[in-house]
Structure formats: C-alpha cells, structure tokens
Design a protein around this motif. Structure first.
Motif, PDB file in Angstrom:
ATOM      1  N   LYS A  20       0.827  -1.210   0.000  1.00 47.77           N
ATOM      2  CA  LYS A  20       0.000   0.000   0.000  1.00 47.77           C
ATOM      3  C   LYS A  20       0.859   1.256   0.000  1.00 47.77           C
ATOM      4  O   LYS A  20       0.401   2.328  -0.361  1.00 47.77           O
ATOM      5  CB  LYS A  20      -0.927   0.007   1.217  1.00 47.77           C
ATOM      6  CG  LYS A  20      -2.098  -0.959   1.123  1.00 47.77           C
ATOM      7  CD  LYS A  20      -3.157  -0.484   0.125  1.00 47.77           C
ATOM      8  CE  LYS A  20      -3.900   0.726   0.645  1.00 47.77           C
ATOM      9  NZ  LYS A  20      -5.003   1.128  -0.269  1.00 47.77           N
ATOM     10  N   LEU A  21       2.116   1.099   0.417  1.00 51.16           N
ATOM     11  CA  LEU A  21       3.037   2.226   0.443  1.00 51.16           C
ATOM     12  C   LEU A  21       3.670   2.404  -0.939  1.00 51.16           C
ATOM     13  O   LEU A  21       3.425   1.639  -1.854  1.00 51.16           O
ATOM     14  CB  LEU A  21       4.125   1.987   1.495  1.00 51.16           C
ATOM     15  CG  LEU A  21       3.638   1.729   2.926  1.00 51.16           C
ATOM     16  CD1 LEU A  21       4.816   1.357   3.819  1.00 51.16           C
ATOM     17  CD2 LEU A  21       2.916   2.946   3.483  1.00 51.16           C
ATOM     18  N   GLU A  22       4.510   3.414  -1.047  1.00 49.27           N
ATOM     19  CA  GLU A  22       5.224   3.627  -2.299  1.00 49.27           C
ATOM     20  C   GLU A  22       6.264   2.525  -2.499  1.00 49.27           C
ATOM     21  O   GLU A  22       6.787   1.963  -1.537  1.00 49.27           O
ATOM     22  CB  GLU A  22       5.912   4.993  -2.295  1.00 49.27           C
ATOM     23  CG  GLU A  22       4.950   6.163  -2.242  1.00 49.27           C
ATOM     24  CD  GLU A  22       4.076   6.265  -3.484  1.00 49.27           C
ATOM     25  OE1 GLU A  22       4.535   5.812  -4.561  1.00 49.27           O
ATOM     26  OE2 GLU A  22       2.955   6.785  -3.377  1.00 49.27           O
ATOM     27  N   PHE A  23       6.582   2.234  -3.762  1.00 51.76           N
ATOM     28  CA  PHE A  23       7.520   1.156  -4.057  1.00 51.76           C
ATOM     29  C   PHE A  23       8.912   1.462  -3.511  1.00 51.76           C
ATOM     30  O   PHE A  23       9.683   0.554  -3.184  1.00 51.76           O
ATOM     31  CB  PHE A  23       7.581   0.929  -5.565  1.00 51.76           C
ATOM     32  CG  PHE A  23       8.201  -0.386  -5.935  1.00 51.76           C
ATOM     33  CD1 PHE A  23       8.166  -1.473  -5.080  1.00 51.76           C
ATOM     34  CD2 PHE A  23       8.844  -0.543  -7.158  1.00 51.76           C
ATOM     35  CE1 PHE A  23       8.732  -2.688  -5.420  1.00 51.76           C
ATOM     36  CE2 PHE A  23       9.408  -1.750  -7.519  1.00 51.76           C
ATOM     37  CZ  PHE A  23       9.354  -2.822  -6.649  1.00 51.76           C
ATOM     38  N   THR A  24       9.236   2.738  -3.410  1.00 51.02           N
ATOM     39  CA  THR A  24      10.553   3.112  -2.883  1.00 51.02           C
ATOM     40  C   THR A  24      10.721   2.660  -1.441  1.00 51.02           C
ATOM     41  O   THR A  24      11.838   2.348  -1.021  1.00 51.02           O
ATOM     42  CB  THR A  24      10.740   4.635  -2.964  1.00 51.02           C
ATOM     43  OG1 THR A  24       9.618   5.293  -2.341  1.00 51.02           O
ATOM     44  CG2 THR A  24      10.847   5.097  -4.407  1.00 51.02           C
ATOM     45  N   ALA A  25       9.620   2.617  -0.683  1.00 46.99           N
ATOM     46  CA  ALA A  25       9.696   2.145   0.701  1.00 46.99           C
ATOM     47  C   ALA A  25      10.104   0.675   0.746  1.00 46.99           C
ATOM     48  O   ALA A  25      10.931   0.263   1.569  1.00 46.99           O
ATOM     49  CB  ALA A  25       8.346   2.342   1.393  1.00 46.99           C
TER      50      ALA A  25
END
Length: 250
Positions: A20-25
């Motif tokens: 659900k978070l950004e892919f960078t996370a």
C-alpha cells in the motif's frame, strides 16, 4: 503449535501494508535487509567452521559430468529469481546502469547461494538424526560464543522471516505492476488487498508441509520453466519480429 492459518496471515498482512506504500519504501527496506541477510550467512558459516567436514565436498563433480550438468538442467528453476531482472529497467532512475545492477545482484546471489550450500554440505551428518525441516535452523543451534551467546537460532529465524516477508512484498508488487499494465488500471494501490487475499488462498491449498513439498517438486518446476524461460524467450522473439516489421513499414 500455532495454527498455520495465523502464521501465514501475519505474512499476508505485512505484504498488504507494504504494498500500500510507495515502491521506494519496499526497495529501501530491502536495501537494509539484503546486507543483513548476507552478513548473517557469513556469520553462520564462520561460526560453524569447527563443525565442518570438508571431505564431503568430494567428489567435486558429484556423480559425474552428465548427471551434474546435463541431467541437472531440469533443476534450473532454482535460479528463477533471476527473472526479476527483466522487470528492473523501467523502475531504474538510470536505465543505462542496468548492466551494473544486474551483475552486482548476480554476484550477491552467488555468494549467498555458495555459503548456504556449503554450510549444508559440510554439516550434512548433523541433519540425519533430526526431524527439522530447515537445515540452516539446525546449524544455527551449534553456534556457541563463550558461555553466554548460545542457541542463537531464534535470532536467525527472525532475520529469515523478515527476508521472506520482503521477498513476498517484492513478488506481489511485480505481479501488481504486470496486472496494471495488462488492464490499464490507474491506481495500483487498490490491487494490494485483492492480491494479498489471492496469495493467502493459494498458500492454504496444501494441508501439510509434505503436501507443500510435493507441489514444489511436481508442479512448481514446470511452472517456472514455462514462465521464466520458455515464455520469456518466446516473448523476446515475437517482440523482435514485431520491431523488424515496424521498421520495414517505416
């Protein structure tokens, strides 16, 4: 003694939240976990040197060249992780660095694999009289640093659980990206929960560990060989044919 459903559910919740978070996370988390995983294997290898029997490496060619390199081609599905490299170029800030990234990833993978196989090979006799399903977990039990640091297998198990959760989050994220391109969905975050439920449903199909191992031995290799190798090669062939046809039209 915990019910398998709840153990699997914890992993599913973790990957659902992560995706659900950004892919960078996810990428930054893996950037932290990968060195820890490699260091843990180096520590596991070095701490058990006294228990190694290096004679077990012989014969080096195993049961012969044909059995190892010809008949062993069927085990190439074990390197299915290399298929992730196909999805990296569009995600890189500098696609021109793809070669360096690929070589670096393969080197890290090779080091990790060599350490893992070496540990299991050199300490094989320790697994004969045990019922454990994870050989490396058994190996971690033999680590002793003085009289205080003993029975460190729980720490390694925690590290491996985090690694597995990171792996699942990456796999599900790539599946979501592929599905997004196929269906032209704008919001990829909306796919996190459906895919998490799908993974949970598939994970609950095997009733026992023996059933899971049977699926892994009889079904998984053919799926991987078909998708990662045959399908990808055919896809590249058709893409090149289409490109040549477009050039002729121009």
């Amino acid at each position: 003694m915990t019910n398998t459903f709840f153990v699997i559910l914890l992993f599913i919740i973790a990957i659902a939240i992560t995706d659900k978070l950004e892919f960078t996370a996810t990428l930054k988390t893996n950037l932290i976990i990968v060195p820890i995983a490699l260091l843990s294997m180096i520590f596991l290898f070095g701490s058990n040197l006294k228990n190694f029997s290096f004679n077990r490496v012989f014969p080096i060619m195993g049961t012969g060249f044909v059995n190892t390199f010809i008949l062993g081609i069927g085990n190439i599905y074990a390197f299915s992780g290399i298929a992730f490299l196909y999805f990296l170029p569009p995600l890189l800030k500098k696609p021109e660095n793809f070669k360096k990234v690929s070589i670096g990833a393969c080197i890290l993978f090779a080091i990790y694999l060599i350490l893992t196989v070496s540990i299991i090979l050199f300490m094989f006799s320790y697994f004969i009289n045990t019922d454990e399903i994870l050989p490396l977990y058994v190996v971690a039990r033999y680590i002793e640093i003085g009289t205080f640091f003993v029975r460190l297998e729980s720490i390694f198990l925690l590290i491996w659980m985090i690694i597995f959760a990171c792996y699942l989050s990456i796999v599900v994220r790539f599946c979501m990206l592929i599905f997004k391109k196929i269906t032209n969905i704008k919001q990829i975050k909306a796919l996190s929960y459906p895919f998490a439920i799908l993974v949970l449903s598939i994970a609950l199909i095997p009733n026992t560990y023996a059933s899971a191992k049977q699926y892994e031995a009889t079904v998984y290799p053919y799926i991987i060989l078909g998708l990662d190798y045959i399908f990808c090669i055919l896809l590249l062939i058709f893409a090149n044919l289409k490109r040549r046809k477009e050039r002729k039209v121009i």
